[in-house]
Motif scaffolding. Structure first.
Motif, PDB file in Angstrom:
ATOM      1  N   PRO A 184      52.670  55.617  33.859  1.00  0.00           N
ATOM      2  CA  PRO A 184      51.338  55.387  34.416  1.00  0.00           C
ATOM      3  C   PRO A 184      50.192  56.026  33.633  1.00  0.00           C
ATOM      4  O   PRO A 184      49.072  56.101  34.126  1.00  0.00           O
ATOM      5  N   GLY A 185      50.444  56.496  32.420  1.00  0.00           N
ATOM      6  CA  GLY A 185      49.411  57.211  31.669  1.00  0.00           C
ATOM      7  C   GLY A 185      48.290  56.312  31.168  1.00  0.00           C
ATOM      8  O   GLY A 185      48.431  55.091  31.058  1.00  0.00           O
ATOM      9  N   LEU A 186      47.172  56.943  30.848  1.00  0.00           N
ATOM     10  CA  LEU A 186      45.999  56.214  30.361  1.00  0.00           C
ATOM     11  C   LEU A 186      46.322  55.439  29.091  1.00  0.00           C
ATOM     12  O   LEU A 186      45.907  54.286  28.927  1.00  0.00           O
ATOM     13  N   GLU A 187      47.083  56.053  28.188  1.00  0.00           N
ATOM     14  CA  GLU A 187      47.391  55.376  26.923  1.00  0.00           C
ATOM     15  C   GLU A 187      48.215  54.115  27.156  1.00  0.00           C
ATOM     16  O   GLU A 187      48.083  53.127  26.406  1.00  0.00           O
ATOM     17  N   ARG A 235      47.044  50.221  26.103  1.00  0.00           N
ATOM     18  CA  ARG A 235      47.839  49.345  25.240  1.00  0.00           C
ATOM     19  C   ARG A 235      48.394  48.138  25.998  1.00  0.00           C
ATOM     20  O   ARG A 235      49.219  47.402  25.465  1.00  0.00           O
ATOM     21  N   GLY A 236      47.923  47.909  27.224  1.00  0.00           N
ATOM     22  CA  GLY A 236      48.274  46.678  27.931  1.00  0.00           C
ATOM     23  C   GLY A 236      49.549  46.736  28.737  1.00  0.00           C
ATOM     24  O   GLY A 236      50.382  45.828  28.656  1.00  0.00           O
ATOM     25  N   GLN A 237      49.706  47.766  29.564  1.00  0.00           N
ATOM     26  CA  GLN A 237      50.938  47.933  30.330  1.00  0.00           C
ATOM     27  C   GLN A 237      51.243  46.733  31.227  1.00  0.00           C
ATOM     28  O   GLN A 237      52.349  46.183  31.207  1.00  0.00           O
ATOM     29  N   GLY A 238      50.270  46.322  32.015  1.00  0.00           N
ATOM     30  CA  GLY A 238      50.493  45.209  32.940  1.00  0.00           C
ATOM     31  C   GLY A 238      50.855  43.923  32.219  1.00  0.00           C
ATOM     32  O   GLY A 238      51.752  43.178  32.644  1.00  0.00           O
ATOM     33  N   TRP A 239      50.168  43.649  31.122  1.00  0.00           N
ATOM     34  CA  TRP A 239      50.423  42.441  30.352  1.00  0.00           C
ATOM     35  C   TRP A 239      51.834  42.485  29.755  1.00  0.00           C
ATOM     36  O   TRP A 239      52.553  41.483  29.750  1.00  0.00           O
TER      37      TRP A 239
END
Length: 324
Positions: free
Chosen positions: A169-172, A176-180
């Motif tokens: 869950p980090g900002l980085e 970098r598009g976690q959900g995508w």
């Protein structure tokens, strides 16, 4: 062979000490207490072999959550070591970097050539920190997509071992598009033309688990859990109090028996008495037998049937009827 009385007394003392500490400090020490209690019960039975053991109540949902987190519970790589040969780990997503929380590569699963996708939590403190307790960054899911492409190209069935509380869950990760990346992984797995078997071997939390959990057959170990959110997360949202996690676990119905009843999994894989951490070899044998059986069944199906059947399986989940 009966267990030494001194060992039993020592374990009973450790349980009492932990219970007192938990009561005094308010800490939740169930993860440490639950497996010790199970071992105490086993040793007591060994001391009195002529006396029939009292019927044991089934673990509560919260107790199963704690067993899924028990120290020493086999990790994904532990199962690979017991069940696989010729495993070659492939690294990197070809965009940003490598992710040690989600690993994979070709191997032979009890002799069957497969592509492995593994959520690896780590075995000790150092490796758990390195692997972020199995919580992957976007590059982990993009690496999974790359491995799925290879599996499709070479006709390799996919075996995915799920064990994470959720995506990192980090900002980085968000930058970098976690959900995508998660959505892309789900889409790619849905469209595979090879058999896919998933096993929840510990924790299966949210989209982080679902990203590699879209299989033709989804299996779960007896004391694992699988849910849209962890009990602590649900308690924090609903009651603003993470200590109400046991209540949230009951409401979520996240245990293996619940999921089988709801039709979310095809099979519950039994664990050794007291949990997989007490007999990893026996646990691995059960996982290996179940996965191999489902793989051999699915390998008889045509690629188009595998793809359409997988999509139909997930469309059925959550179906309901209305009564007037």
């Amino acid at each position: 062979m009966t267990a030494p009385i001194d060992t039993l007394k020592e374990l009973e003392a450790r349980v009492r000490d932990l219970e007192v500490t938990a009561q005094r400090t308010g800490q939740n020490l169930d993860a440490a207490i639950t497996p010790l209690r199970a071992e105490v019960d086993r040793l007591r039975a060994a001391q009195n072999p002529a006396q029939p053991p009292a019927p044991k109540a089934a673990p509560t949902r919260w107790e199963r959550v704690q067993l899924a987190r028990a120290p020493g519970r086999p990790t994904a790589l532990d199962y690979v070591e017991h069940l696989c040969t010729e495993f070659t780990e492939l690294h990197g997503d070809r965009r940003y970097g490598d992710d040690p929380a989600l690993i994979g590569g070709p191997a032979r699963w009890q002799g069957v050539p497969v592509m492995l996708l593994l959520q690896q939590k780590g075995r000790d403190t150092k490796s758990k920190i390195k692997r972020r307790f199995g919580s992957a960054n976007p590059e982990g899911y993009r690496k999974a997509v790359r491995l799925m492409d290879l599996a499709d190209k070479f006709g390799l069935p996919v075996v995915a071992l799920v064990d994470t509380q959720g995506a990192y869950p980090g900002l980085e990760a968000e930058e970098r598009g976690q959900g995508w990346a998660i959505a892309e992984s789900i889409r790619r797995m849905l469209n595979l033309r090879v058999p896919v078997v998933n096993v929840v071997i510990g924790e299966g939390g949210s989209g982080g688990a679902l990203a590699i959990g879209v299989g033709n057959r989804v299996l779960i170990q007896e004391n694992a859990w699988y849910s849209v959110i962890s009990p602590e997360g649900a308690a924090s949202i609903i009651w603003k109090d993470a200590s109400k996690a046991p209540l949230a676990a009951e409401a979520l119905r996240l245990t293996a028996p619940d999921l089988l009843e709801l039709g979310i999994v095809e099979e519950v894989i039994p664990e050794p008495e007291g949990g997989a951490h007490l007999n990893p070899q026996q646990a691995a044998h059960a996982v290996g037998e179940a996965v191999t059986r489902h793989l051999r069944d699915l390998m008889q199906q045509a690629p188009t049937d595998l793809k359409s059947g997988r999509a139909a399986r997930f469309r059925r989940l959550g179906a309901y009827t209305e009564t007037t």
